[in-house]
Enzyme design. Structure first.
Site, PDB file in Angstrom:
ATOM      1  N   LYS A   1       0.834  -1.202   0.000  1.00 31.11           N
ATOM      2  CA  LYS A   1       0.000   0.000   0.000  1.00 31.11           C
ATOM      3  C   LYS A   1       0.871   1.256   0.000  1.00 31.11           C
ATOM      4  O   LYS A   1       0.538   2.262  -0.625  1.00 31.11           O
ATOM      5  CB  LYS A   1      -0.932   0.011   1.215  1.00 31.11           C
TER       6      LYS A   1
ATOM      7  N   LYS B   1      -1.256  11.323   6.416  1.00 31.06           N
ATOM      8  CA  LYS B   1      -1.016  10.230   7.360  1.00 31.06           C
ATOM      9  C   LYS B   1      -0.311   9.081   6.665  1.00 31.06           C
ATOM     10  O   LYS B   1       0.674   8.524   7.165  1.00 31.06           O
ATOM     11  CB  LYS B   1      -2.348   9.776   7.962  1.00 31.06           C
TER      12      LYS B   1
END
Length: 288
Positions: free
Chosen positions: A172, A240
């Site tokens: 990811k 984030k």
């Protein structure tokens, strides 16, 4: 059909859990805001529980899609956490984008309790979740992944095991690194076209058919040119994720100069009040 729990009903989790219910699974949901869980049950059936532990009780698979490392620990651990309610042999499937470190930490705790653990972050955004067309990148034991894959298929366009626990999260990160540079390049291309007095639609029609073409170009160039940035994954969440990427790069000795630069550009967008704008809003700092 399986008995499932789904923890976290945000813009991604809400439709993902809905796909599971439509596929015929028995689904119990948990959400920090009970009103969202009640709304989900009213729409999809099933039931909701007041704690992750109660939601997970008796479930063969427990899916989670929450905000960050701390949120994930909160729904997993403690007397009201999911791990405390899961039966031995059940599998926890985490769709949250978190650090590989917390993934490995929680996987070890799960294994010590006789539970399976698959890290399975997703890509495709809100539209992919709603359409059941997410890309799911997984890490974990092969047998546990094989069990979970048939359930995850309810909302996946593609689902692949990349390696052991943590490999899904690292993949990811590769995804977010690629997107960051791509969106910045598209933003610069569109801003250049505008300042050069070109018809941006005509430009995109031509260049999208060659090597410059991308999903972002095909689906976001019009809204970017119009200054509309309400299409899902927020800048706050992207920052984030990029912080996770940059920290992991330090650990593995990888250089991410473009990613670090784009992270600062997203910080500028936050300073413009765009923390909740979607990630295509990078163009705003070039056209203001």
């Amino acid at each position: 059909m399986a008995k499932l729990a789904f923890l976290g009903l945000g813009v991604m989790g809400y439709p993902m859990a809905g796909h599971l219910a439509r596929a015929g699974h028995e689904v119990t949901v948990y959400n920090r805001s009970a009103a969202k869980a009640e709304a989900w049950v009213a729409e999809h059936g099933g039931r909701h529980a007041p704690t992750p532990r109660e939601a997970a009780a008796g479930a063969e698979f427990v899916m989670a899609c929450v905000g960050n490392d701390d949120d994930l620990r909160q729904v997993c651990l403690g007397p009201d956490g999911a791990f405390a309610g899961m039966d031995r042999g059940a599998v926890f499937v985490d769709h949250t984008t978190v650090s590989a470190a917390v993934t490995r930490e929680l996987a070890e705790i799960a294994r010590s309790a006789g539970l399976g653990y698959v890290d399975a972050p997703v890509s495709g955004g809100q539209a992919g979740a709603e359409g059941g067309q997410l890309s799911v990148m997984c890490g974990g034991d092969a047998a546990e992944y094989d069990r979970a894959e048939a359930v995850v298929a309810a909302y996946a366009r593609i689902c692949r095991r990349i390696g052991d626990v943590g490999a899904g999260q690292m993949t990811k990160m590769c995804n977010q690194i690629a997107i960051a540079g791509l969106v910045q390049a598209l933003s610069e291309s569109l801003a250049f076209a505008q300042k050069a007095g070109l018809d941006a639609d005509a430009v995109v029609e031509v260049i999208s058919q060659g090597a410059a073409g991308s999903w972002q170009m095909a689906n976001r160039h019009k809204t970017m040119a119009e200054g509309r940035f309400d299409f899902g994954f927020a800048v706050d969440w992207m920052r984030k994720d990029l912080a996770i990427c940059l920290a992991a790069a330090d650990e593995v000795g990888a250089a991410l100069p473009v990613t670090a630069l784009v992270d600062q550009f997203y910080k500028e967008v936050q300073g413009m009040g765009g923390g909740r704008w979607d990630t295509s809003s990078l163009i705003a700092r070039l056209t203001r």
